[in-house]
Write an enzyme that holds these catalytic residues in place. Sequence first.
Site, PDB file in Angstrom:
ATOM      1  N   ILE A  17       0.797  -1.242   0.057  1.00  0.00           N
ATOM      2  CA  ILE A  17      -0.117   0.054   0.233  1.00  0.00           C
ATOM      3  C   ILE A  17       0.898   1.239  -0.002  1.00  0.00           C
ATOM      4  O   ILE A  17       0.363   2.188  -0.565  1.00  0.00           O
ATOM      5  CB  ILE A  17      -1.108  -0.047   1.216  1.00  0.00           C
ATOM      6  CG1 ILE A  17      -2.021   1.013   1.039  1.00  0.00           C
ATOM      7  CG2 ILE A  17      -0.143   0.232   2.489  1.00  0.00           C
ATOM      8  CD1 ILE A  17      -3.301   0.710   0.388  1.00  0.00           C
ATOM      9  N   GLY A  38       1.988  -3.582  11.297  1.00  0.00           N
ATOM     10  CA  GLY A  38       1.348  -3.922  10.082  1.00  0.00           C
ATOM     11  C   GLY A  38       1.478  -2.633   9.053  1.00  0.00           C
ATOM     12  O   GLY A  38       2.345  -2.124   8.920  1.00  0.00           O
ATOM     13  N   ASP A  40      -0.100   0.132   9.231  1.00  0.00           N
ATOM     14  CA  ASP A  40       0.050   1.398   9.884  1.00  0.00           C
ATOM     15  C   ASP A  40       1.732   1.815  10.264  1.00  0.00           C
ATOM     16  O   ASP A  40       2.104   2.937   9.828  1.00  0.00           O
ATOM     17  CB  ASP A  40      -0.579   1.079  11.358  1.00  0.00           C
ATOM     18  CG  ASP A  40      -1.052   2.201  12.109  1.00  0.00           C
ATOM     19  OD1 ASP A  40      -0.581   3.517  11.434  1.00  0.00           O
ATOM     20  OD2 ASP A  40      -1.032   2.321  13.073  1.00  0.00           O
ATOM     21  N   TYR A 127      -6.200  -7.277  13.838  1.00  0.00           N
ATOM     22  CA  TYR A 127      -7.255  -7.448  14.398  1.00  0.00           C
ATOM     23  C   TYR A 127      -7.965  -8.783  13.901  1.00  0.00           C
ATOM     24  O   TYR A 127      -9.281  -8.753  14.497  1.00  0.00           O
ATOM     25  CB  TYR A 127      -8.249  -6.100  13.863  1.00  0.00           C
ATOM     26  CG  TYR A 127      -7.930  -4.821  14.530  1.00  0.00           C
ATOM     27  CD1 TYR A 127      -7.038  -4.909  15.516  1.00  0.00           C
ATOM     28  CD2 TYR A 127      -8.411  -3.475  14.489  1.00  0.00           C
ATOM     29  CE1 TYR A 127      -6.526  -3.666  16.316  1.00  0.00           C
ATOM     30  CE2 TYR A 127      -8.076  -2.497  14.932  1.00  0.00           C
ATOM     31  CZ  TYR A 127      -7.233  -2.550  16.055  1.00  0.00           C
ATOM     32  OH  TYR A 127      -6.805  -1.116  16.773  1.00  0.00           O
TER      33      TYR A 127
HETATM   34  N1  AR6 Z   1       0.390  -3.210   2.183  1.00  0.00           N
HETATM   35  C1  AR6 Z   1      -0.874  -3.732   2.095  1.00  0.00           C
HETATM   36  N2  AR6 Z   1      -1.063  -4.644   2.797  1.00  0.00           N
HETATM   37  C2  AR6 Z   1      -0.405  -5.006   3.770  1.00  0.00           C
HETATM   38  C3  AR6 Z   1       0.889  -4.350   4.264  1.00  0.00           C
HETATM   39  C4  AR6 Z   1       1.405  -3.489   3.289  1.00  0.00           C
HETATM   40  N3  AR6 Z   1       2.527  -2.972   3.184  1.00  0.00           N
HETATM   41  N4  AR6 Z   1       1.292  -4.845   5.721  1.00  0.00           N
HETATM   42  C5  AR6 Z   1       0.624  -5.780   6.049  1.00  0.00           C
HETATM   43  N5  AR6 Z   1      -0.823  -5.823   5.099  1.00  0.00           N
HETATM   44  P1  AR6 Z   1      -2.847  -4.828   9.848  1.00  0.00           P
HETATM   45  P2  AR6 Z   1      -5.633  -4.445  10.966  1.00  0.00           P
HETATM   46  C6  AR6 Z   1      -1.975  -6.454   5.335  1.00  0.00           C
HETATM   47  O1  AR6 Z   1      -2.418  -5.822  11.016  1.00  0.00           O
HETATM   48  O2  AR6 Z   1      -5.989  -6.156  11.204  1.00  0.00           O
HETATM   49  C7  AR6 Z   1      -1.857  -1.724  13.815  1.00  0.00           C
HETATM   50  O3  AR6 Z   1      -0.971  -2.267  14.958  1.00  0.00           O
HETATM   51  C8  AR6 Z   1      -1.888  -7.661   6.263  1.00  0.00           C
HETATM   52  O4  AR6 Z   1      -1.416  -8.874   5.633  1.00  0.00           O
HETATM   53  O5  AR6 Z   1      -2.111  -3.898   9.282  1.00  0.00           O
HETATM   54  O6  AR6 Z   1      -6.497  -3.548  10.745  1.00  0.00           O
HETATM   55  C9  AR6 Z   1      -2.630  -0.562  14.007  1.00  0.00           C
HETATM   56  O7  AR6 Z   1      -2.083   0.469  14.640  1.00  0.00           O
HETATM   57  C10 AR6 Z   1      -3.434  -7.496   6.356  1.00  0.00           C
HETATM   58  O8  AR6 Z   1      -4.092  -8.477   5.656  1.00  0.00           O
HETATM   59  O9  AR6 Z   1      -4.285  -4.034  10.168  1.00  0.00           O
HETATM   60  C11 AR6 Z   1      -3.814  -1.442  14.658  1.00  0.00           C
HETATM   61  O10 AR6 Z   1      -3.447  -1.314  16.205  1.00  0.00           O
HETATM   62  C12 AR6 Z   1      -4.040  -6.251   6.283  1.00  0.00           C
HETATM   63  O11 AR6 Z   1      -2.859  -5.659   5.652  1.00  0.00           O
HETATM   64  C13 AR6 Z   1      -3.950  -2.640  13.930  1.00  0.00           C
HETATM   65  O12 AR6 Z   1      -2.579  -3.139  13.650  1.00  0.00           O
HETATM   66  C14 AR6 Z   1      -4.293  -5.523   7.608  1.00  0.00           C
HETATM   67  O13 AR6 Z   1      -3.570  -6.000   8.470  1.00  0.00           O
HETATM   68  C15 AR6 Z   1      -4.857  -2.824  13.041  1.00  0.00           C
HETATM   69  O14 AR6 Z   1      -4.951  -4.122  12.599  1.00  0.00           O
END
Ligand code: AR6
Length: 179
Positions: A17, A38, A40, A127
């Site tokens: 992303i 992640g 973020d 999450y």
């Molecule tokens: N580009 C696209 N997708 C990604 C990337 C990237 N660079 N990195 C991971 N993913 P998550 P949540 C995918 O955990 O579940 C944070 O600590 C990953 O494989 O990023 O909404 C925040 O501060 C997954 O399928 O977000 C919150 O505390 C998806 O993105 C918490 O995590 C979302 O994973 C939010 O958790």
Amino acid sequence: MEVKVGPATLELVEGDITRQDTDAIVNAANQYLRPGGGVDGAIHRAGGPAIEAECRQLGGCPTGEARITTGGNLKARYVIHTVGPIYRDGFHREAELLASCYRESLKLAAAKGLKSVAFPSIATGVYGYPMADAAQIALTTILDYLAQNPEIKLVRLVLFGRLAFEVYEQTLTELSHRR
Ligand code: AR6
């Protein structure tokens, strides 16, 4: 893969992303809008400290809502921060809150006059939202929004890894046959 919804395009890609050149990218944030892991963590690392400084001024964001900051050093001019539901068992308004994340992010982008937005798969990492259920909600919500609102011309879902891409691809294929 891509599908047309009137004048708009919904696109699925496998990728990162933080590298997207859309007007805005969406962040899977937490309620405090503090940098986490992640997506973020990756967005704050790539975008630099300006994003965190702006987030601090916003005073948090409730689950299912969205807030906007500039994009710092990113190619995207804006970051839309939305807070997905922490998945428990599916009986705690998780689906409704996840749909709201996509809808509120798109509304915010449209209100700013933005034409293209890239989303990650909200809530399916830390999450714990089951990917297939999340894909169904993300795609139906985006398709419904685009069908009713002509302002945004491109929504790109950026899936991290082959498996996530394939789940979204299969879900979108099924939904397209039904439309
Ligand atoms: N580009 C696209 N997708 C990604 C990337 C990237 N660079 N990195 C991971 N993913 P998550 P949540 C995918 O955990 O579940 C944070 O600590 C990953 O494989 O990023 O909404 C925040 O501060 C997954 O399928 O977000 C919150 O505390 C998806 O993105 C918490 O995590 C979302 O994973 C939010 O958790």
